[in-house]
Design a protein around this motif. Structure first.
Motif, PDB file in Angstrom:
ATOM      1  N   GLN A 238       0.832  -1.209   0.000  1.00 19.39           N
ATOM      2  CA  GLN A 238       0.000   0.000   0.000  1.00 19.39           C
ATOM      3  C   GLN A 238       0.870   1.263   0.000  1.00 19.39           C
ATOM      4  OE1 GLN A 238      -3.390   0.208   2.616  1.00 19.39           O
ATOM      5  NE2 GLN A 238      -3.535   2.426   2.396  1.00 19.39           N
ATOM      6  N   TYR A 239       1.956   1.225   0.753  1.00 20.95           N
ATOM      7  CA  TYR A 239       2.863   2.379   0.769  1.00 20.95           C
ATOM      8  C   TYR A 239       3.435   2.620  -0.630  1.00 20.95           C
ATOM      9  CZ  TYR A 239       2.787   2.061   5.863  1.00 20.95           C
ATOM     10  OH  TYR A 239       2.386   2.036   7.161  1.00 20.95           O
ATOM     11  N   VAL A 240       3.715   1.515  -1.320  1.00 23.29           N
ATOM     12  CA  VAL A 240       4.310   1.622  -2.659  1.00 23.29           C
ATOM     13  C   VAL A 240       3.289   2.225  -3.631  1.00 23.29           C
ATOM     14  CG1 VAL A 240       5.368   0.302  -4.537  1.00 23.29           C
ATOM     15  CG2 VAL A 240       5.827  -0.334  -2.152  1.00 23.29           C
ATOM     16  N   VAL A 241       2.054   1.735  -3.560  1.00 24.07           N
ATOM     17  CA  VAL A 241       0.989   2.274  -4.416  1.00 24.07           C
ATOM     18  C   VAL A 241       0.765   3.755  -4.098  1.00 24.07           C
ATOM     19  CG1 VAL A 241      -1.512   2.158  -4.860  1.00 24.07           C
ATOM     20  CG2 VAL A 241      -0.144   0.060  -4.848  1.00 24.07           C
ATOM     21  N   GLU A 242       0.772   4.097  -2.807  1.00 29.58           N
ATOM     22  CA  GLU A 242       0.562   5.503  -2.420  1.00 29.58           C
ATOM     23  C   GLU A 242       1.689   6.389  -2.949  1.00 29.58           C
ATOM     24  OE1 GLU A 242       0.005   5.324   1.826  1.00 29.58           O
ATOM     25  OE2 GLU A 242      -2.112   4.792   1.627  1.00 29.58           O
ATOM     26  N   GLU A 243       2.913   5.868  -2.952  1.00 29.61           N
ATOM     27  CA  GLU A 243       4.033   6.660  -3.499  1.00 29.61           C
ATOM     28  C   GLU A 243       3.807   6.925  -4.993  1.00 29.61           C
ATOM     29  OE1 GLU A 243       8.157   5.215  -3.018  1.00 29.61           O
ATOM     30  OE2 GLU A 243       8.571   6.163  -4.957  1.00 29.61           O
ATOM     31  N   ALA A 244       3.359   5.891  -5.708  1.00 27.43           N
ATOM     32  CA  ALA A 244       3.120   6.057  -7.145  1.00 27.43           C
ATOM     33  C   ALA A 244       2.068   7.140  -7.376  1.00 27.43           C
ATOM     34  CB  ALA A 244       2.680   4.725  -7.761  1.00 27.43           C
ATOM     35  N   ILE A 245       0.978   7.073  -6.631  1.00 30.43           N
ATOM     36  CA  ILE A 245      -0.106   8.052  -6.813  1.00 30.43           C
ATOM     37  C   ILE A 245       0.391   9.462  -6.487  1.00 30.43           C
ATOM     38  CG2 ILE A 245      -2.390   8.772  -5.993  1.00 30.43           C
ATOM     39  CD1 ILE A 245      -2.916   5.769  -5.375  1.00 30.43           C
ATOM     40  N   ALA A 246       1.125   9.575  -5.375  1.00 24.73           N
ATOM     41  CA  ALA A 246       1.620  10.894  -4.962  1.00 24.73           C
ATOM     42  C   ALA A 246       2.639  11.451  -5.961  1.00 24.73           C
ATOM     43  CB  ALA A 246       2.247  10.807  -3.573  1.00 24.73           C
ATOM     44  N   SER A 247       3.154  10.587  -6.824  1.00 21.95           N
ATOM     45  CA  SER A 247       4.130  11.023  -7.830  1.00 21.95           C
ATOM     46  C   SER A 247       3.470  11.412  -9.146  1.00 21.95           C
ATOM     47  CB  SER A 247       5.144   9.892  -8.099  1.00 21.95           C
ATOM     48  OG  SER A 247       5.794   9.533  -6.915  1.00 21.95           O
ATOM     49  N   GLY A 248       2.142  11.287  -9.210  1.00 19.42           N
ATOM     50  CA  GLY A 248       1.423  11.681 -10.419  1.00 19.42           C
ATOM     51  C   GLY A 248       1.059  10.514 -11.331  1.00 19.42           C
ATOM     52  N   ILE A 249       1.313   9.290 -10.876  1.00 21.15           N
ATOM     53  CA  ILE A 249       0.966   8.101 -11.668  1.00 21.15           C
ATOM     54  C   ILE A 249      -0.550   7.874 -11.580  1.00 21.15           C
ATOM     55  CG2 ILE A 249       1.192   5.559 -11.718  1.00 21.15           C
ATOM     56  CD1 ILE A 249       3.805   7.017 -12.560  1.00 21.15           C
ATOM     57  N   ASP A 250      -1.181   7.541 -12.725  1.00 18.19           N
ATOM     58  CA  ASP A 250      -2.621   7.258 -12.639  1.00 18.19           C
ATOM     59  C   ASP A 250      -2.983   5.879 -13.192  1.00 18.19           C
ATOM     60  OD1 ASP A 250      -2.544   7.571 -15.367  1.00 18.19           O
ATOM     61  OD2 ASP A 250      -3.619   9.484 -15.386  1.00 18.19           O
ATOM     62  N   ASP A 251      -1.988   5.108 -13.543  1.00 20.10           N
ATOM     63  CA  ASP A 251      -2.247   3.773 -14.091  1.00 20.10           C
ATOM     64  C   ASP A 251      -1.173   2.836 -13.556  1.00 20.10           C
ATOM     65  OD1 ASP A 251      -1.820   1.516 -15.904  1.00 20.10           O
ATOM     66  OD2 ASP A 251      -3.196   2.506 -17.290  1.00 20.10           O
ATOM     67  N   ILE A 252      -1.608   1.847 -12.781  1.00 20.79           N
ATOM     68  CA  ILE A 252      -0.633   0.947 -12.144  1.00 20.79           C
ATOM     69  C   ILE A 252      -0.865  -0.483 -12.612  1.00 20.79           C
ATOM     70  CG2 ILE A 252       0.063  -0.080  -9.922  1.00 20.79           C
ATOM     71  CD1 ILE A 252      -0.481   2.608  -8.622  1.00 20.79           C
ATOM     72  N   LEU A 253       0.210  -1.131 -13.001  1.00 20.18           N
ATOM     73  CA  LEU A 253       0.143  -2.551 -13.350  1.00 20.18           C
ATOM     74  C   LEU A 253       0.960  -3.319 -12.313  1.00 20.18           C
ATOM     75  CD1 LEU A 253      -0.611  -4.800 -15.460  1.00 20.18           C
ATOM     76  CD2 LEU A 253       1.652  -4.415 -16.451  1.00 20.18           C
ATOM     77  N   ILE A 254       0.292  -4.210 -11.598  1.00 18.23           N
ATOM     78  CA  ILE A 254       1.020  -5.038 -10.616  1.00 18.23           C
ATOM     79  C   ILE A 254       1.289  -6.399 -11.244  1.00 18.23           C
ATOM     80  CG2 ILE A 254       0.999  -6.046  -8.303  1.00 18.23           C
ATOM     81  CD1 ILE A 254      -0.758  -3.828  -7.329  1.00 18.23           C
ATOM     82  N   ILE A 255       2.563  -6.805 -11.223  1.00 21.93           N
ATOM     83  CA  ILE A 255       2.925  -8.130 -11.738  1.00 21.93           C
ATOM     84  C   ILE A 255       2.797  -9.105 -10.575  1.00 21.93           C
ATOM     85  CG2 ILE A 255       4.649  -9.484 -12.999  1.00 21.93           C
ATOM     86  CD1 ILE A 255       3.999  -6.838 -14.449  1.00 21.93           C
ATOM     87  N   THR A 256       1.860 -10.014 -10.708  1.00 20.54           N
ATOM     88  CA  THR A 256       1.643 -10.978  -9.620  1.00 20.54           C
ATOM     89  C   THR A 256       2.015 -12.370 -10.120  1.00 20.54           C
ATOM     90  OG1 THR A 256      -0.626 -11.501 -10.224  1.00 20.54           O
ATOM     91  CG2 THR A 256      -0.306  -9.599  -8.783  1.00 20.54           C
ATOM     92  N   GLY A 257       1.802 -13.342  -9.292  1.00 20.25           N
ATOM     93  CA  GLY A 257       2.115 -14.713  -9.677  1.00 20.25           C
ATOM     94  C   GLY A 257       1.335 -15.659  -8.785  1.00 20.25           C
ATOM     95  N   ARG A 258       1.719 -16.912  -8.844  1.00 24.36           N
ATOM     96  CA  ARG A 258       1.050 -17.922  -8.022  1.00 24.36           C
ATOM     97  C   ARG A 258       1.112 -17.513  -6.540  1.00 24.36           C
ATOM     98  NH1 ARG A 258       0.926 -22.528 -10.892  1.00 24.36           N
ATOM     99  NH2 ARG A 258       2.955 -22.068 -11.781  1.00 24.36           N
ATOM    100  N   GLY A 259      -0.007 -17.677  -5.847  1.00 27.02           N
ATOM    101  CA  GLY A 259      -0.020 -17.385  -4.409  1.00 27.02           C
ATOM    102  C   GLY A 259      -0.100 -15.903  -4.079  1.00 27.02           C
ATOM    103  N   LYS A 260      -0.430 -15.056  -5.053  1.00 23.65           N
ATOM    104  CA  LYS A 260      -0.437 -13.607  -4.808  1.00 23.65           C
ATOM    105  C   LYS A 260      -1.847 -13.016  -4.859  1.00 23.65           C
ATOM    106  CE  LYS A 260       4.195 -13.108  -4.792  1.00 23.65           C
ATOM    107  NZ  LYS A 260       5.068 -12.292  -3.956  1.00 23.65           N
TER     108      LYS A 260
END
Ligand code: UTP
Length: 287
Positions: free
Chosen positions: A38-60
């Motif tokens: 969540q901290y990482v996502v919040e940093e992205a938003i606070a930096s002006g990012i409006d589109d986030i792609l999270i790379i996940t995998g098995r068990g995520k």
């Protein structure tokens, strides 16, 4: 050109946190009351990012559930008049547009980033590793975007790492350009200390041009038999300038056990509701 897209690789196995990470993503380990990611996502938003792609995998799956709506929980909180908590829960699911793609096998960070190629398209984009937290008034990703906007080149955040950690990082050789900024002359993944070109390590924040994808495709498995982003960047810097930037801020590597505990203690000490009790307890331990 503004950098609007971010990729958060979070498909690693997290072996340093086994057995906890056997059934729980390390990115979901809590720092007091919220998971690391969540901290990482919040940093992205606070930096002006409006589109986030999270790379996940098995068990995520827990990551996707976390950022999704939770109607039953919301109804429960409403019925029990827990408005503040309800707002927090609703804020999480409405933070930003989050997309997911799976890395079928954890073949390395470079391979994880390559999964983002179609989503990213022809735009420069940010990468934030899902287990690195950086605290600063101007978010680290914003600092990198500012450098990108000035020089129009890829840039990675670097910091000095202690000797015993050099062999765990991508280590750069840089030529100073201005205060805190250098051009990359070389970058080597996890070099033995004696062969390291410096002690400046790449941490988990990057702004890269889309040419990185072709470079990763040409990259063979490297350190740890994994496809390394570092090796892709090494190719990239052969035909484009790439910068290293000494970011401002305090970084916690929560993928490492000591880094994780440091983050929890420091976050708790910065929280006025927890500080006094914790200090008292810590003092009683060292008496
Ligand atoms: P790490 O080097 O911390 O590896 O990955 P790891 O597997 O997650 O953890 P350990 O070392 O086994 O404890 C750095 C980042 O790259 C992502 C991780 O999720 C982390 O955010 N990653 C790594 C991937 O997305 N895919 C991979 O194949 C490897």
């Amino acid at each position: 050109m503004e950098v609007k897209k971010a990729v958060i690789p979070a498909a690693g196995l997290g072996t340093r946190f086994l057995p906890a990470t056997k059934s729980m993503p390390k990115e979901m380990l809590p720092l007091i009351d919220r998971p690391v990611i969540q901290y990482v996502v919040e940093e992205a938003i606070a930096s002006g990012i409006d589109d986030i792609l999270i790379i996940t995998g098995r068990g995520k799956r827990a990551i996707e559930d976390y950022f999704d709506n939770s109607p039953e929980l919301e109804m429960h909180l409403q019925q029990h008049h827990k408005e503040a908590l309800l707002k927090q829960i609703q804020d999480i699911s409405s933070m930003v547009d989050i997309h997911y793609i799976r890395q079928k096998e954890p073949k390395g960070l470079g391979d994880a980033v390559l999964r983002a190629e179609k989503h990213v398209g022809d735009d420069p984009f940010a990468i934030l590793l899902g287990d690195d937290i950086i605290v600063n008034d101007v978010p680290c990703t914003r600092q990198l975007i500012n450098v990108f906007q000035k020089y129009r080149c890829s840039v990675l955040a670097v910091e000095q790492v202690p000797d015993h950690k050099v062999s765990s990082y991508g280590i750069i050789k840089g030529k100073p350009v201005e205060d805190g900024l250098c051009t990359l002359e070389d970058i080597v993944e996890k070099p033995p200390l004696e062969q390291a070109p410096s002690n400046m390590g790449a941490i988990g924040r990057y702004v890269l041009t889309p040419e990185i994808f072709d470079c990763i495709k040409q990259t063979k498995r490297g350190a740890g038999n994994e496809v390394q982003l570092t090796d892709g960047i090494r190719l990239l810097k052969g035909f484009q300038k790439v910068y290293g930037f000494s970011f401002h801020g305090r970084r916690y590597d929560t993928g490492d056990q000591v880094g994780y505990v440091q983050a929890i203690v420091e976050f708790a000490l910065n929280n006025p509701e927890l500080r006094e009790n914790l200090l008292e307890h810590l003092k009683s331990l060292v008496k």
